[in-house]
Scaffold this motif. Structure first.
Motif, PDB file in Angstrom:
ATOM      1  N   ASP A  80       4.983 -47.790  37.285  1.00 50.17           N
ATOM      2  CA  ASP A  80       5.249 -46.694  37.118  1.00 50.17           C
ATOM      3  C   ASP A  80       4.058 -45.589  36.909  1.00 50.17           C
ATOM      4  N   GLY A  81       4.318 -43.997  36.777  1.00 47.97           N
ATOM      5  CA  GLY A  81       3.572 -43.285  37.022  1.00 47.97           C
ATOM      6  C   GLY A  81       4.267 -41.748  37.406  1.00 47.97           C
ATOM      7  N   ILE A  82       3.257 -41.190  36.657  1.00 51.16           N
ATOM      8  CA  ILE A  82       3.983 -39.333  37.070  1.00 51.16           C
ATOM      9  C   ILE A  82       2.601 -38.932  38.302  1.00 51.16           C
ATOM     10  N   ALA A  83       1.802 -38.610  38.188  1.00 45.31           N
ATOM     11  CA  ALA A  83       0.593 -38.407  38.780  1.00 45.31           C
ATOM     12  C   ALA A  83       0.046 -39.117  39.956  1.00 45.31           C
ATOM     13  N   GLY A  84       0.438 -39.501  40.490  1.00 46.48           N
ATOM     14  CA  GLY A  84       0.186 -40.366  41.911  1.00 46.48           C
ATOM     15  C   GLY A  84      -0.804 -41.143  41.723  1.00 46.48           C
ATOM     16  N   ASP A  85      -1.012 -41.686  40.396  1.00 49.25           N
ATOM     17  CA  ASP A  85      -2.163 -42.781  39.967  1.00 49.25           C
ATOM     18  C   ASP A  85      -2.576 -44.005  41.247  1.00 49.25           C
ATOM     19  N   VAL A  86      -3.374 -44.149  42.187  1.00 52.26           N
ATOM     20  CA  VAL A  86      -3.782 -45.309  42.961  1.00 52.26           C
ATOM     21  C   VAL A  86      -4.392 -46.311  42.348  1.00 52.26           C
ATOM     22  N   GLY A  87      -4.983 -46.153  41.740  1.00 56.65           N
ATOM     23  CA  GLY A  87      -5.655 -47.396  41.280  1.00 56.65           C
ATOM     24  C   GLY A  87      -6.684 -47.893  41.590  1.00 56.65           C
ATOM     25  N   ALA A  88      -6.192 -49.499  41.533  1.00 58.66           N
ATOM     26  CA  ALA A  88      -7.863 -49.579  42.148  1.00 58.66           C
ATOM     27  C   ALA A  88      -7.188 -49.776  43.790  1.00 58.66           C
ATOM     28  N   ALA A  89      -7.600 -48.437  43.640  1.00 60.86           N
ATOM     29  CA  ALA A  89      -6.636 -48.232  46.296  1.00 60.86           C
ATOM     30  C   ALA A  89      -8.147 -49.258  46.891  1.00 60.86           C
ATOM     31  N   ALA A  90      -9.507 -49.339  47.115  1.00 55.18           N
ATOM     32  CA  ALA A  90     -10.552 -50.351  47.471  1.00 55.18           C
ATOM     33  C   ALA A  90     -10.093 -51.824  47.668  1.00 55.18           C
ATOM     34  N   GLU A  91     -10.057 -52.115  46.160  1.00 54.45           N
ATOM     35  CA  GLU A  91      -9.196 -53.390  46.231  1.00 54.45           C
ATOM     36  C   GLU A  91      -7.890 -53.167  47.011  1.00 54.45           C
ATOM     37  N   LEU A  92      -7.062 -53.053  46.563  1.00 52.40           N
ATOM     38  CA  LEU A  92      -5.858 -52.990  47.222  1.00 52.40           C
ATOM     39  C   LEU A  92      -5.911 -52.844  48.338  1.00 52.40           C
ATOM     40  N   GLY A 243      14.693 -24.394  47.835  1.00 52.44           N
ATOM     41  CA  GLY A 243      14.755 -24.563  46.030  1.00 52.44           C
ATOM     42  C   GLY A 243      13.886 -26.010  45.579  1.00 52.44           C
ATOM     43  N   PHE A 244      13.471 -26.869  45.974  1.00 46.50           N
ATOM     44  CA  PHE A 244      12.683 -27.762  45.620  1.00 46.50           C
ATOM     45  C   PHE A 244      11.624 -27.431  45.254  1.00 46.50           C
ATOM     46  N   ARG A 245      10.976 -28.641  43.812  1.00 40.91           N
ATOM     47  CA  ARG A 245       9.730 -28.541  43.548  1.00 40.91           C
ATOM     48  C   ARG A 245       9.327 -29.207  42.764  1.00 40.91           C
ATOM     49  N   THR A 246       8.119 -29.747  42.705  1.00 45.20           N
ATOM     50  CA  THR A 246       7.567 -30.457  42.988  1.00 45.20           C
ATOM     51  C   THR A 246       7.321 -31.334  41.260  1.00 45.20           C
ATOM     52  N   LEU A 247       7.845 -32.142  40.711  1.00 47.30           N
ATOM     53  CA  LEU A 247       7.879 -32.624  39.320  1.00 47.30           C
ATOM     54  C   LEU A 247       6.786 -33.996  39.080  1.00 47.30           C
ATOM     55  N   GLU A 248       7.010 -34.447  40.122  1.00 48.47           N
ATOM     56  CA  GLU A 248       6.180 -35.259  39.983  1.00 48.47           C
ATOM     57  C   GLU A 248       5.243 -36.409  41.217  1.00 48.47           C
ATOM     58  N   ARG A 249       4.409 -37.502  41.139  1.00 46.79           N
ATOM     59  CA  ARG A 249       3.769 -37.472  42.079  1.00 46.79           C
ATOM     60  C   ARG A 249       3.721 -39.484  42.159  1.00 46.79           C
ATOM     61  N   THR A 250       4.246 -40.373  42.796  1.00 42.80           N
ATOM     62  CA  THR A 250       4.965 -42.052  42.679  1.00 42.80           C
ATOM     63  C   THR A 250       3.359 -42.714  43.439  1.00 42.80           C
ATOM     64  N   ALA A 251       3.468 -43.727  43.268  1.00 47.52           N
ATOM     65  CA  ALA A 251       2.631 -44.310  44.255  1.00 47.52           C
ATOM     66  C   ALA A 251       2.467 -45.709  44.192  1.00 47.52           C
ATOM     67  N   SER A 252       2.594 -46.603  45.808  1.00 46.66           N
ATOM     68  CA  SER A 252       3.046 -47.824  46.132  1.00 46.66           C
ATOM     69  C   SER A 252       2.118 -48.650  47.002  1.00 46.66           C
ATOM     70  N   ALA A 253       2.202 -49.847  46.571  1.00 45.37           N
ATOM     71  CA  ALA A 253       1.241 -50.381  48.050  1.00 45.37           C
ATOM     72  C   ALA A 253       1.880 -51.491  48.618  1.00 45.37           C
ATOM     73  N   LEU A 254       2.245 -51.671  49.882  1.00 48.71           N
ATOM     74  CA  LEU A 254       2.586 -52.159  50.737  1.00 48.71           C
ATOM     75  C   LEU A 254       1.388 -53.448  51.597  1.00 48.71           C
ATOM     76  N   ARG A 255       1.508 -54.588  51.581  1.00 49.20           N
ATOM     77  CA  ARG A 255       1.046 -55.642  52.768  1.00 49.20           C
ATOM     78  C   ARG A 255       2.131 -56.014  53.211  1.00 49.20           C
ATOM     79  N   PRO A 256       2.216 -55.543  55.279  1.00 49.71           N
ATOM     80  CA  PRO A 256       3.213 -56.063  55.939  1.00 49.71           C
ATOM     81  C   PRO A 256       2.696 -57.631  55.852  1.00 49.71           C
ATOM     82  N   PRO A 257       4.071 -57.666  56.644  1.00 47.34           N
ATOM     83  CA  PRO A 257       3.528 -59.252  57.290  1.00 47.34           C
ATOM     84  C   PRO A 257       2.818 -59.401  58.188  1.00 47.34           C
ATOM     85  N   PRO A 258       1.654 -60.826  57.912  1.00 44.49           N
ATOM     86  CA  PRO A 258       0.832 -60.870  59.008  1.00 44.49           C
ATOM     87  C   PRO A 258       1.527 -60.891  60.590  1.00 44.49           C
TER      88      PRO A 258
END
Length: 258
Positions: A80-92, A243-258
């Motif tokens: 959850d979040g609205i500012a696009g926070d990527v948190g511990a991006a390097a660790e991810l 006509g669209f405007r940006t309301l928020e930014r979201t972030a997520s992380a994916l580890r694909p199959p090996p």
């Protein structure tokens, strides 16, 4: 778990039309039983971006919830979040994850000329053609991807058949060359799978579809329409123009199959 993000709220509402969303109090579990390989349908949802030292913890929690299904070979974390926070991006990244941000855009009205194409709602019997369009546009042409598109189209067919969504098509003569879906969820309407055949891009077709679908949804009770795009992409620029405007930014992380 209380969710602030409109983008995430609509994602969860969409997921619930196909699979399950289970609230564990401090996190959510999204599962899509008919498609264990669906990266965005088998997910652990965190209350906030994982911070330094938390990636291994949340990966273990994911394993305890979804890792028991041996057919699920990826790991997807939303938060959850609205500012696009990527948190511990390097660790991810060090743990094998790909971190993605998205632009959540909203509109109270969408305006674009229809142009010279036939734009109309698709009947349930026509929904399978949207999978063919996605296949023609896709970078992948392997059997697992074909099956993914077919399963997605089957879900969308079910939504349209019971009146829970409307899918729209743009036609050049009798050929479907563009499509999108609009699903009423959580008091708004959320766009799905906006796509145009490569040979028909930059001709105003996406805008015409977006506008026609929005007019229908807003006239039928949606407070506004919501769409998600890759930040600063060509798609997001098209959405801004109609006509669209940006309301928020979201972030997520994916580890694909090996």
């Amino acid at each position: 778990m209380l969710v602030r993000s409109l983008g995430l709220t609509t994602e969860l509402a969409l997921a619930a039309t196909r699979g399950t969303v289970t609230d564990r109090g401090d996190y959510l579990v999204v599962e899509t039983p008919d498609d264990p390989g669906y990266y965005h349908g088998n997910v652990l949802v965190l209350p906030a971006a994982p911070q330094v030292g938390e990636v291994a913890y949340w990966t273990r929690r994911w394993g305890g919830e979804l890792g028991r299904n041996k057919a699920i070979k990826h790991v997807t974390l939303w938060w959850d979040g609205i500012a696009g926070d990527v948190g511990a991006a390097a660790e991810l990244t060090a743990a094998g994850f790909q971190v993605t941000t998205n632009q959540v855009m909203v509109a109270d009205a969408v305006e674009a000329p229809q142009g010279g194409f036939d734009v109309r709602p698709l009947a349930p019997s026509e929904i399978s053609a949207t999978a063919d369009l996605a296949w023609a546009n896709g970078d992948r042409h392997d059997e697992p991807y074909r099956q993914f598109l077919q399963r997605r189209a089957a879900w969308q067919h079910a939504l349209v058949s019971r009146g829970a969504a409307t899918f729209w098509g743009g036609f050049d003569g009798t050929e479907l060359v563009a499509s999108l879906g609009l699903v009423p969820v959580s008091g708004v309407a959320r766009y799905q799978d906006v796509q145009t055949l490569a040979s028909h891009r930059r001709r105003g077709l996406a805008g015409a579809l977006l506008a026609a679908a929005a007019r229908h949804a807003l006239a039928n009770g949606a407070a506004r329409v919501v769409i998600v795009a890759e930040p600063d992409s060509e798609a997001s620029r098209v959405y801004s123009r109609v006509g669209f405007r940006t309301l928020e930014r979201t972030a997520s992380a994916l580890r694909p199959p090996p």
